[in-house]
Design a protein around this motif. Structure first.
Motif: not given
Length: 92
Positions: A5-10, A19-22, A60-62, A70-71
């Protein structure tokens, strides 16, 4: 799922992920937990490392990782919606 979910933003490096997950989940992942999970996600083809910047290695997310996220999130939304509907209105 928190990492995806964090890497979905970049792309992000380890500290930025922590920090983003926090921020999005209110939980703190320790470095051992984070890098262990990143290794497993990489082995599954869900994330990939990018070239290191200074001493930091971003990930990065693949496409497969985005589809898996998403699923899963759509499934969780379905379960949450059903659960909340069954609980009915909140009682104060």
């Amino acid at each position: 799922m928190l990492i995806l979910a964090s890497l979905a933003a970049g792309p992000k490096h380890g500290y930025a992920l922590i920090k983003d997950i926090e921020e999005i989940a209110g939980t703190t992942l320790g470095p051992g937990t984070l890098y262990g999970a990143l290794g497993r996600l990489e082995a599954q083809g869900l994330v990939e490392p990018l070239p290191a910047e200074d001493r930091r290695r971003p990930y990065r997310i693949t496409a497969a990782g985005a589809e898996a996220a998403r699923t899963y999130l759509e499934h969780v939304r379905t379960v949450a919606t059903a659960g909340l509907r069954r609980l009915g209105p909140a009682h104060a």
